[in-house]
Design an enzyme around this catalytic site. Structure first.
Site, PDB file in Angstrom:
ATOM      1  N   PRO A  12       0.788  -1.236   0.000  1.00 41.43           N
ATOM      2  CA  PRO A  12       0.000   0.000   0.000  1.00 41.43           C
ATOM      3  C   PRO A  12       0.821   1.287   0.000  1.00 41.43           C
ATOM      4  O   PRO A  12       1.819   1.398   0.695  1.00 41.43           O
ATOM      5  CB  PRO A  12      -0.832  -0.113   1.289  1.00 41.43           C
ATOM      6  CG  PRO A  12      -0.149  -1.131   2.119  1.00 41.43           C
ATOM      7  CD  PRO A  12       0.511  -2.070   1.158  1.00 41.43           C
ATOM      8  N   ASN A  13       0.332   2.209  -0.799  1.00 44.97           N
ATOM      9  CA  ASN A  13       0.835   3.584  -0.924  1.00 44.97           C
ATOM     10  C   ASN A  13       2.118   3.694  -1.745  1.00 44.97           C
ATOM     11  O   ASN A  13       2.545   4.804  -2.054  1.00 44.97           O
ATOM     12  CB  ASN A  13       1.023   4.246   0.460  1.00 44.97           C
ATOM     13  CG  ASN A  13      -0.287   4.316   1.208  1.00 44.97           C
ATOM     14  OD1 ASN A  13      -1.268   4.808   0.663  1.00 44.97           O
ATOM     15  ND2 ASN A  13      -0.340   3.801   2.426  1.00 44.97           N
ATOM     16  N   ARG A  20       6.189  12.329  -2.330  1.00 41.96           N
ATOM     17  CA  ARG A  20       6.383  13.008  -1.045  1.00 41.96           C
ATOM     18  C   ARG A  20       7.385  12.249  -0.186  1.00 41.96           C
ATOM     19  O   ARG A  20       7.816  11.160  -0.555  1.00 41.96           O
ATOM     20  CB  ARG A  20       5.048  13.206  -0.300  1.00 41.96           C
ATOM     21  CG  ARG A  20       4.161  11.963  -0.204  1.00 41.96           C
ATOM     22  CD  ARG A  20       2.844  12.271   0.459  1.00 41.96           C
ATOM     23  NE  ARG A  20       3.044  12.429   1.888  1.00 41.96           N
ATOM     24  CZ  ARG A  20       2.981  11.422   2.761  1.00 41.96           C
ATOM     25  NH1 ARG A  20       2.738  10.192   2.360  1.00 41.96           N
ATOM     26  NH2 ARG A  20       3.174  11.637   4.045  1.00 41.96           N
ATOM     27  N   TYR A  25      12.223   8.303   1.172  1.00 38.11           N
ATOM     28  CA  TYR A  25      12.009   7.355   0.067  1.00 38.11           C
ATOM     29  C   TYR A  25      12.664   7.784  -1.249  1.00 38.11           C
ATOM     30  O   TYR A  25      12.555   7.064  -2.242  1.00 38.11           O
ATOM     31  CB  TYR A  25      10.500   7.158  -0.158  1.00 38.11           C
ATOM     32  CG  TYR A  25       9.772   6.637   1.064  1.00 38.11           C
ATOM     33  CD1 TYR A  25      10.049   5.370   1.560  1.00 38.11           C
ATOM     34  CD2 TYR A  25       8.811   7.406   1.719  1.00 38.11           C
ATOM     35  CE1 TYR A  25       9.392   4.885   2.678  1.00 38.11           C
ATOM     36  CE2 TYR A  25       8.143   6.929   2.842  1.00 38.11           C
ATOM     37  CZ  TYR A  25       8.434   5.666   3.323  1.00 38.11           C
ATOM     38  OH  TYR A  25       7.793   5.187   4.418  1.00 38.11           O
ATOM     39  N   ASN A  76       7.984  -5.767  -1.183  1.00 39.45           N
ATOM     40  CA  ASN A  76       7.936  -4.682  -0.210  1.00 39.45           C
ATOM     41  C   ASN A  76       6.484  -4.615   0.252  1.00 39.45           C
ATOM     42  O   ASN A  76       5.631  -4.038  -0.433  1.00 39.45           O
ATOM     43  CB  ASN A  76       8.367  -3.354  -0.830  1.00 39.45           C
ATOM     44  CG  ASN A  76       8.410  -2.233   0.209  1.00 39.45           C
ATOM     45  OD1 ASN A  76       7.828  -2.378   1.300  1.00 39.45           O
ATOM     46  ND2 ASN A  76       9.067  -1.145  -0.111  1.00 39.45           N
ATOM     47  N   ALA A  79       3.211  -1.054   4.738  1.00 36.35           N
ATOM     48  CA  ALA A  79       2.693  -1.089   6.116  1.00 36.35           C
ATOM     49  C   ALA A  79       2.174  -2.472   6.515  1.00 36.35           C
ATOM     50  O   ALA A  79       2.151  -2.805   7.711  1.00 36.35           O
ATOM     51  CB  ALA A  79       1.605  -0.041   6.274  1.00 36.35           C
ATOM     52  N   HIS A  82       4.049  -4.862   9.007  1.00 36.04           N
ATOM     53  CA  HIS A  82       3.998  -4.758  10.457  1.00 36.04           C
ATOM     54  C   HIS A  82       2.673  -5.225  11.046  1.00 36.04           C
ATOM     55  O   HIS A  82       2.490  -5.189  12.258  1.00 36.04           O
ATOM     56  CB  HIS A  82       4.240  -3.293  10.870  1.00 36.04           C
ATOM     57  CG  HIS A  82       5.301  -2.611  10.056  1.00 36.04           C
ATOM     58  ND1 HIS A  82       6.610  -3.053  10.035  1.00 36.04           N
ATOM     59  CD2 HIS A  82       5.264  -1.552   9.184  1.00 36.04           C
ATOM     60  CE1 HIS A  82       7.321  -2.280   9.215  1.00 36.04           C
ATOM     61  NE2 HIS A  82       6.513  -1.356   8.682  1.00 36.04           N
ATOM     62  N   GLU A 100      12.462  -9.816   1.302  1.00 31.18           N
ATOM     63  CA  GLU A 100      11.727  -8.643   1.807  1.00 31.18           C
ATOM     64  C   GLU A 100      12.588  -7.395   1.602  1.00 31.18           C
ATOM     65  O   GLU A 100      13.767  -7.397   1.961  1.00 31.18           O
ATOM     66  CB  GLU A 100      11.435  -8.859   3.305  1.00 31.18           C
ATOM     67  CG  GLU A 100      10.743  -7.696   3.990  1.00 31.18           C
ATOM     68  CD  GLU A 100      10.565  -7.956   5.499  1.00 31.18           C
ATOM     69  OE1 GLU A 100      10.897  -9.065   5.979  1.00 31.18           O
ATOM     70  OE2 GLU A 100      10.110  -7.015   6.180  1.00 31.18           O
ATOM     71  N   HIS A 102      12.747  -3.088   2.060  1.00 32.88           N
ATOM     72  CA  HIS A 102      12.207  -1.793   2.493  1.00 32.88           C
ATOM     73  C   HIS A 102      13.145  -0.700   2.010  1.00 32.88           C
ATOM     74  O   HIS A 102      14.365  -0.798   2.207  1.00 32.88           O
ATOM     75  CB  HIS A 102      12.070  -1.734   4.017  1.00 32.88           C
ATOM     76  CG  HIS A 102      11.086  -2.730   4.511  1.00 32.88           C
ATOM     77  ND1 HIS A 102       9.733  -2.565   4.346  1.00 32.88           N
ATOM     78  CD2 HIS A 102      11.260  -3.937   5.081  1.00 32.88           C
ATOM     79  CE1 HIS A 102       9.114  -3.628   4.825  1.00 32.88           C
ATOM     80  NE2 HIS A 102      10.013  -4.478   5.273  1.00 32.88           N
ATOM     81  N   ARG A 109      13.455   3.974  12.477  1.00 35.12           N
ATOM     82  CA  ARG A 109      12.178   4.685  12.539  1.00 35.12           C
ATOM     83  C   ARG A 109      11.374   4.238  13.763  1.00 35.12           C
ATOM     84  O   ARG A 109      11.921   3.656  14.689  1.00 35.12           O
ATOM     85  CB  ARG A 109      11.435   4.469  11.211  1.00 35.12           C
ATOM     86  CG  ARG A 109      12.250   4.987  10.020  1.00 35.12           C
ATOM     87  CD  ARG A 109      11.533   4.791   8.712  1.00 35.12           C
ATOM     88  NE  ARG A 109      10.290   5.561   8.652  1.00 35.12           N
ATOM     89  CZ  ARG A 109       9.383   5.415   7.682  1.00 35.12           C
ATOM     90  NH1 ARG A 109       9.611   4.554   6.691  1.00 35.12           N
ATOM     91  NH2 ARG A 109       8.277   6.129   7.687  1.00 35.12           N
ATOM     92  N   ARG A 113       7.575  -0.096  13.455  1.00 34.58           N
ATOM     93  CA  ARG A 113       8.106  -0.543  12.146  1.00 34.58           C
ATOM     94  C   ARG A 113       9.232  -1.563  12.310  1.00 34.58           C
ATOM     95  O   ARG A 113       9.753  -2.083  11.339  1.00 34.58           O
ATOM     96  CB  ARG A 113       8.619   0.648  11.331  1.00 34.58           C
ATOM     97  CG  ARG A 113       7.528   1.602  10.912  1.00 34.58           C
ATOM     98  CD  ARG A 113       8.055   2.666   9.966  1.00 34.58           C
ATOM     99  NE  ARG A 113       7.218   3.840  10.007  1.00 34.58           N
ATOM    100  CZ  ARG A 113       6.102   4.015   9.284  1.00 34.58           C
ATOM    101  NH1 ARG A 113       5.707   3.088   8.442  1.00 34.58           N
ATOM    102  NH2 ARG A 113       5.381   5.116   9.398  1.00 34.58           N
TER     103      ARG A 113
END
Ligand code: CA2
Length: 154
Positions: A12-13, A20, A25, A76, A79, A82, A100, A102, A109, A113
Site C-alpha cells: 500500500p501507498n 512526497r 524514500y 515490499n 505497512a 507490520h 523482503e 524496504h 524509525r 516498524r
C-alpha cells in the site's frame, strides 16, 4: 542463462513513491523501480512481473496466483509488513522464496516498524538501501534459486 520468472510486488501507498517524503524514500517513482529492477532481472535471465496494490486481499490473491507459475518473490509489503498475518500465511502457502525489501531503514524509525511478519520466513531482508534494494533483492533471490537448483541436482 536461466529463464525463470520473478514477481516484484509492492504494498500500500507505494504507487505514490516519488511524490512526497523524499528524505525517506527518494524521488524515484514506482515506474523507475520497475524499469531498474526489470532490467536487472532480465540481465540475470528472468522475466519480471510487477504488481502493486493498496488492498491486502489483492496482494494475497496475486501470491496465490504466483504459486506454481513464479520462481520467487521480491516483496515490499509496506505497512502490511507490520500488521498482516494473512499476508504471511499467503507467502507460506505460495511456497516460494521471498526477499523482503524496504526502501527506508525501518530500524531507524518508529518502534512499530521494527516488527515484521515476513522477515523470519524470508531468504533475505534488505532495508535502507533506497530503491537499489529491489536490485539487491533480485540478486539475493537469484543466488537462493541457484543454490536450490544445485541442491536438487545432487
Ligand atoms: O521503507 C519502506 O519501503 C516501507 O515499506 C514503506 C512503507 C512503510 O509503511 C514501511 O514501514 C516501510 C510506506 C510506503 C509509503 O510509500 C510512500 C512513499 C512516498 C510517498 C507516499 C507513500
Amino acid at each position: 542463462m536461466r529463464h525463470g520468472r520473478l514477481l516484484i510486488m509492492n504494498g500500500p501507498n507505494l504507487n505514490l513513491l516519488g511524490t512526497r517524503q523524499p528524505e525517506l524514500y527518494g524521488t524515484d517513482t514506482l515506474a523507475d523501480v520497475e524499469r531498474i529492477a526489470g532490467g536487472r532481472a532480465e540481465e540475470l535471465g528472468y522475466k519480471a512481473d510487477f504488481f502493486q496494490s493498496n488492498s491486502e486481499g489483492a496482494l494475497i490473491d496475486r501470491l496465490h496466483e504466483a504459486r506454481g507459475s513464479t520462481d520467487g518473490v521480491v516483496l515490499n509489503p509496506a505497512a502490511f509488513t507490520h500488521t498482516s498475518v494473512a499476508l504471511r500465511d499467503a507467502l507460506l502457502a505460495a511456497e516460494l522464496p521471498v526477499v523482503e525489501v524496504h526502501i527506508s531503514n525501518v530500524h531507524k524509525r518508529e518502534e512499530f516498524r521494527h516488527r515484521s511478519y515476513v522477515s523470519d520466513i524470508a531468504e533475505a531482508v534488505i532495508v535502507g538501501a533506497g530503491i537499489r534494494g529491489y536490485v539487491y533483492g533480485i540478486e539475493c533471490l537469484d543466488r537462493a534459486l541457484q543454490l536450490h537448483e544445485r541442491r536438487s541436482a545432487v
